[in-house]
Design a protein around this motif. Structure first.
Motif, PDB file in Angstrom:
ATOM      1  N   GLU A   1       9.569   9.341  -0.022  1.00  0.00           N
ATOM      2  CA  GLU A   1       8.318  10.083   0.188  1.00  0.00           C
ATOM      3  C   GLU A   1       7.203   9.513  -0.671  1.00  0.00           C
ATOM      4  OE1 GLU A   1       9.955  14.528   1.422  1.00  0.00           O
ATOM      5  OE2 GLU A   1       9.166  14.231  -0.596  1.00  0.00           O
ATOM      6  N   SER A   2       5.980   9.786  -0.228  1.00  0.00           N
ATOM      7  CA  SER A   2       4.790   9.382  -0.967  1.00  0.00           C
ATOM      8  C   SER A   2       4.095  10.613  -1.537  1.00  0.00           C
ATOM      9  CB  SER A   2       3.819   8.622  -0.060  1.00  0.00           C
ATOM     10  OG  SER A   2       4.396   7.416   0.391  1.00  0.00           O
ATOM     11  N   PHE A   3       3.550  10.447  -2.747  1.00  0.00           N
ATOM     12  CA  PHE A   3       2.863  11.534  -3.436  1.00  0.00           C
ATOM     13  C   PHE A   3       1.525  11.027  -3.970  1.00  0.00           C
ATOM     14  CE2 PHE A   3       7.331  12.408  -3.576  1.00  0.00           C
ATOM     15  CZ  PHE A   3       7.476  13.790  -3.586  1.00  0.00           C
ATOM     16  N   VAL A   4       0.534  11.908  -4.013  1.00  0.00           N
ATOM     17  CA  VAL A   4      -0.736  11.581  -4.666  1.00  0.00           C
ATOM     18  C   VAL A   4      -1.002  12.613  -5.748  1.00  0.00           C
ATOM     19  CG1 VAL A   4      -1.773  10.379  -2.706  1.00  0.00           C
ATOM     20  CG2 VAL A   4      -2.078  12.847  -2.933  1.00  0.00           C
ATOM     21  N   SER A   5      -1.750  12.184  -6.759  1.00  0.00           N
ATOM     22  CA  SER A   5      -1.988  13.045  -7.915  1.00  0.00           C
ATOM     23  C   SER A   5      -2.942  14.181  -7.585  1.00  0.00           C
ATOM     24  CB  SER A   5      -2.553  12.220  -9.070  1.00  0.00           C
ATOM     25  OG  SER A   5      -3.770  11.594  -8.712  1.00  0.00           O
ATOM     26  N   ASP A   6      -2.710  15.318  -8.242  1.00  0.00           N
ATOM     27  CA  ASP A   6      -3.676  16.407  -8.213  1.00  0.00           C
ATOM     28  C   ASP A   6      -3.886  16.865  -9.649  1.00  0.00           C
ATOM     29  OD1 ASP A   6      -1.502  18.184  -8.841  1.00  0.00           O
ATOM     30  OD2 ASP A   6      -1.035  18.290  -6.718  1.00  0.00           O
ATOM     31  N   PHE A   7      -5.025  17.484  -9.892  1.00  0.00           N
ATOM     32  CA  PHE A   7      -5.402  17.772 -11.272  1.00  0.00           C
ATOM     33  C   PHE A   7      -6.165  19.078 -11.356  1.00  0.00           C
ATOM     34  CE2 PHE A   7      -8.672  17.377 -14.672  1.00  0.00           C
ATOM     35  CZ  PHE A   7      -7.821  17.314 -15.772  1.00  0.00           C
ATOM     36  N   THR A   8      -5.768  19.920 -12.299  1.00  0.00           N
ATOM     37  CA  THR A   8      -6.494  21.150 -12.607  1.00  0.00           C
ATOM     38  C   THR A   8      -7.126  20.982 -13.982  1.00  0.00           C
ATOM     39  OG1 THR A   8      -4.938  22.487 -11.340  1.00  0.00           O
ATOM     40  CG2 THR A   8      -6.312  23.635 -12.951  1.00  0.00           C
TER      41      THR A   8
ATOM     42  N   GLY B   1       0.838  -1.202   0.000  1.00  0.00           N
ATOM     43  CA  GLY B   1       0.000   0.000   0.000  1.00  0.00           C
ATOM     44  C   GLY B   1       0.863   1.238   0.000  1.00  0.00           C
ATOM     45  N   LEU B   2       0.362   2.342  -0.517  1.00  0.00           N
ATOM     46  CA  LEU B   2       1.117   3.593  -0.551  1.00  0.00           C
ATOM     47  C   LEU B   2       1.419   4.040   0.878  1.00  0.00           C
ATOM     48  CD1 LEU B   2       2.232   6.011  -2.202  1.00  0.00           C
ATOM     49  CD2 LEU B   2      -0.026   7.078  -1.951  1.00  0.00           C
ATOM     50  N   PRO B   3       2.688   4.102   1.271  1.00  0.00           N
ATOM     51  CA  PRO B   3       3.017   4.494   2.654  1.00  0.00           C
ATOM     52  C   PRO B   3       2.482   5.887   2.995  1.00  0.00           C
ATOM     53  CG  PRO B   3       4.927   3.530   1.564  1.00  0.00           C
ATOM     54  CD  PRO B   3       3.888   3.724   0.503  1.00  0.00           C
ATOM     55  N   GLY B   4       1.778   5.984   4.118  1.00  0.00           N
ATOM     56  CA  GLY B   4       1.255   7.266   4.565  1.00  0.00           C
ATOM     57  C   GLY B   4       0.098   7.791   3.758  1.00  0.00           C
ATOM     58  N   ALA B   5      -0.549   6.948   2.980  1.00  0.00           N
ATOM     59  CA  ALA B   5      -1.656   7.409   2.132  1.00  0.00           C
ATOM     60  C   ALA B   5      -2.810   7.934   2.975  1.00  0.00           C
ATOM     61  CB  ALA B   5      -2.150   6.264   1.255  1.00  0.00           C
ATOM     62  N   PRO B   6      -3.527   8.962   2.475  1.00  0.00           N
ATOM     63  CA  PRO B   6      -4.708   9.439   3.203  1.00  0.00           C
ATOM     64  C   PRO B   6      -5.772   8.358   3.255  1.00  0.00           C
ATOM     65  CG  PRO B   6      -4.561  10.438   1.010  1.00  0.00           C
ATOM     66  CD  PRO B   6      -3.270   9.719   1.233  1.00  0.00           C
ATOM     67  N   ALA B   7      -6.656   8.451   4.251  1.00  0.00           N
ATOM     68  CA  ALA B   7      -7.683   7.420   4.438  1.00  0.00           C
ATOM     69  C   ALA B   7      -8.588   7.289   3.218  1.00  0.00           C
ATOM     70  CB  ALA B   7      -8.512   7.750   5.678  1.00  0.00           C
ATOM     71  N   SER B   8      -8.725   8.358   2.452  1.00  0.00           N
ATOM     72  CA  SER B   8      -9.603   8.337   1.285  1.00  0.00           C
ATOM     73  C   SER B   8      -9.015   7.562   0.111  1.00  0.00           C
ATOM     74  CB  SER B   8      -9.905   9.767   0.826  1.00  0.00           C
ATOM     75  OG  SER B   8      -8.700  10.447   0.507  1.00  0.00           O
ATOM     76  N   PHE B   9      -7.701   7.267   0.183  1.00  0.00           N
ATOM     77  CA  PHE B   9      -7.032   6.574  -0.920  1.00  0.00           C
ATOM     78  C   PHE B   9      -7.168   5.074  -0.720  1.00  0.00           C
ATOM     79  CE2 PHE B   9      -3.567   4.718  -3.300  1.00  0.00           C
ATOM     80  CZ  PHE B   9      -3.469   5.508  -4.441  1.00  0.00           C
ATOM     81  N   VAL B  10      -7.948   4.434  -1.578  1.00  0.00           N
ATOM     82  CA  VAL B  10      -8.173   2.986  -1.508  1.00  0.00           C
ATOM     83  C   VAL B  10      -7.529   2.351  -2.733  1.00  0.00           C
ATOM     84  CG1 VAL B  10      -9.869   1.138  -1.380  1.00  0.00           C
ATOM     85  CG2 VAL B  10     -10.330   3.329  -0.255  1.00  0.00           C
ATOM     86  N   GLU B  11      -6.497   1.567  -2.517  1.00  0.00           N
ATOM     87  CA  GLU B  11      -5.725   0.999  -3.619  1.00  0.00           C
ATOM     88  C   GLU B  11      -6.489  -0.101  -4.353  1.00  0.00           C
ATOM     89  OE1 GLU B  11      -2.076  -2.129  -3.940  1.00  0.00           O
ATOM     90  OE2 GLU B  11      -2.045  -0.710  -2.273  1.00  0.00           O
ATOM     91  N   ASP B  12      -6.575   0.022  -5.678  1.00  0.00           N
ATOM     92  CA  ASP B  12      -7.186  -1.003  -6.524  1.00  0.00           C
ATOM     93  C   ASP B  12      -6.154  -1.711  -7.402  1.00  0.00           C
ATOM     94  OD1 ASP B  12     -10.130  -0.579  -5.984  1.00  0.00           O
ATOM     95  OD2 ASP B  12      -9.594   1.435  -6.631  1.00  0.00           O
ATOM     96  N   PHE B  13      -5.135  -0.982  -7.821  1.00  0.00           N
ATOM     97  CA  PHE B  13      -4.068  -1.543  -8.641  1.00  0.00           C
ATOM     98  C   PHE B  13      -2.738  -1.017  -8.127  1.00  0.00           C
ATOM     99  CE2 PHE B  13      -7.768  -1.164 -11.433  1.00  0.00           C
ATOM    100  CZ  PHE B  13      -7.864  -2.431 -11.978  1.00  0.00           C
TER     101      PHE B  13
ATOM    102  N   VAL C   1      -7.441   8.469  -8.739  1.00  0.00           N
ATOM    103  CA  VAL C   1      -6.278   9.072  -8.076  1.00  0.00           C
ATOM    104  C   VAL C   1      -5.086   8.131  -8.214  1.00  0.00           C
ATOM    105  CG1 VAL C   1      -5.368  10.051  -5.932  1.00  0.00           C
ATOM    106  CG2 VAL C   1      -7.821  10.156  -6.401  1.00  0.00           C
ATOM    107  N   PHE C   2      -3.909   8.706  -8.404  1.00  0.00           N
ATOM    108  CA  PHE C   2      -2.686   7.915  -8.534  1.00  0.00           C
ATOM    109  C   PHE C   2      -1.725   8.264  -7.404  1.00  0.00           C
ATOM    110  CE2 PHE C   2      -4.526   8.342 -12.706  1.00  0.00           C
ATOM    111  CZ  PHE C   2      -4.472   7.051 -13.210  1.00  0.00           C
ATOM    112  N   GLY C   3      -0.992   7.270  -6.956  1.00  0.00           N
ATOM    113  CA  GLY C   3      -0.005   7.488  -5.907  1.00  0.00           C
ATOM    114  C   GLY C   3       1.372   7.043  -6.359  1.00  0.00           C
ATOM    115  N   LEU C   4       2.399   7.770  -5.924  1.00  0.00           N
ATOM    116  CA  LEU C   4       3.789   7.417  -6.215  1.00  0.00           C
ATOM    117  C   LEU C   4       4.555   7.239  -4.917  1.00  0.00           C
ATOM    118  CD1 LEU C   4       4.728  10.107  -8.937  1.00  0.00           C
ATOM    119  CD2 LEU C   4       3.749   7.828  -9.325  1.00  0.00           C
ATOM    120  N   HIS C   5       5.381   6.215  -4.853  1.00  0.00           N
ATOM    121  CA  HIS C   5       6.342   6.087  -3.759  1.00  0.00           C
ATOM    122  C   HIS C   5       7.713   6.314  -4.374  1.00  0.00           C
ATOM    123  CE1 HIS C   5       8.474   3.694  -0.413  1.00  0.00           C
ATOM    124  NE2 HIS C   5       8.095   4.859   0.084  1.00  0.00           N
TER     125      HIS C   5
END
Length: 235
Positions: A185-192, A113-125, A169-173
């Motif tokens: 560090e862990s990162f999550v995607s943001d989009f404009t 799982g993405l280390p330190g991911a927010p609770a809203s981030f539920v990993e599917d792949f 949403v995408f996450g990077l470790h």
């Protein structure tokens, strides 16, 4: 004579846009730091060095992740929080593209799982660099692609909506960030959402909607009509 030349030029432009094939569409996403592994709750200021491009083509969705700075470490793990199965936009499967010789990713690995991911981030792949992970991860000027099969076709508007609402949403470790003393560090995607200059005041640096060939066809038709009207006036 000058008007005749203008009309001919516009006809040529019009024909070019009619004949131009429609290319695959893409959306660019940024990433924001969630946490540092060794010091939870702290983050670097390296967000701008990580980006992804999402491409819709042939009924599939491809994420291409890249790093733009030599001191920003190695992307060793990618995680995906995908739309729910009942949403009509679910991702049914994924495979990995390793376009660069120094990158080797697979669909199994750790951490699960993405280390330190927010609770809203539920990993599917998830996909991971094979051992040694830092050497086989994505470093400067390298990339990796995750290609998803869609349960239903997506439009550009659908994709923008999923990204904007946090349904996709995408996450990077990222490991061995040398600019930060080798931390991970862990990162999550943001989009404009892309800005449409036809209806919005688009600030500098924001994604801008590129007119589709159909829109350019209408523009060419309008310009041709103007040229003909001006010619009639001068006759």
């Amino acid at each position: 004579m000058r008007l005749n030349k203008l009309g001919a030029a516009l006809v040529v432009v019009l024909l070019i846009f009619v004949a131009a094939p429609k290319s695959a569409s893409a959306a660019t996403i940024g990433f924001s730091c969630v946490t540092e592994d060794a010091h939870p709750g702290t983050c670097s200021s390296l967000n701008a060095f990580f980006s992804g491009e999402l491409t819709l083509s042939n009924g599939g969705l491809t994420l291409t992740a890249v790093i733009s700075n030599s001191g920003a470490g190695s992307i060793t793990d990618i995680y995906v929080d995908a739309p729910l199965d009942g949403s009509g936009y679910a991702l049914s499967s994924v495979f990995v593209e390793n376009p660069d010789a120094g990158v080797n990713y697979a669909l199994a690995g750790a951490p699960p799982g993405l280390p330190g991911a927010p609770a809203s981030f539920v990993e599917d792949f998830d996909a991971h660099a094979t051992n040694p992970s830092i050497a086989n991860g994505v470093s400067t000027s390298e990339s990796v692609g995750l290609v998803f099969t869609l349960t239903n076709a997506l439009t550009d508007a659908d994709l923008n909506e999923l990204l904007s609402t946090g349904s996709l949403v995408f996450g990077l470790h990222v490991q061995s960030i040398t600019q930060e003393d080798g931390v991970s560090e862990s990162f999550v995607s943001d989009f404009t959402p892309p800005c449409n200059p036809a209806v919005d005041d688009c600030p500098g640096g924001q994604n801008v909607v590129t007119p589709e060939p159909a829109s350019m066809l209408l523009l060419g038709t309008g310009l041709l009509a103007v040229a003909r009207a001006r010619r009639k006036k001068t006759v």
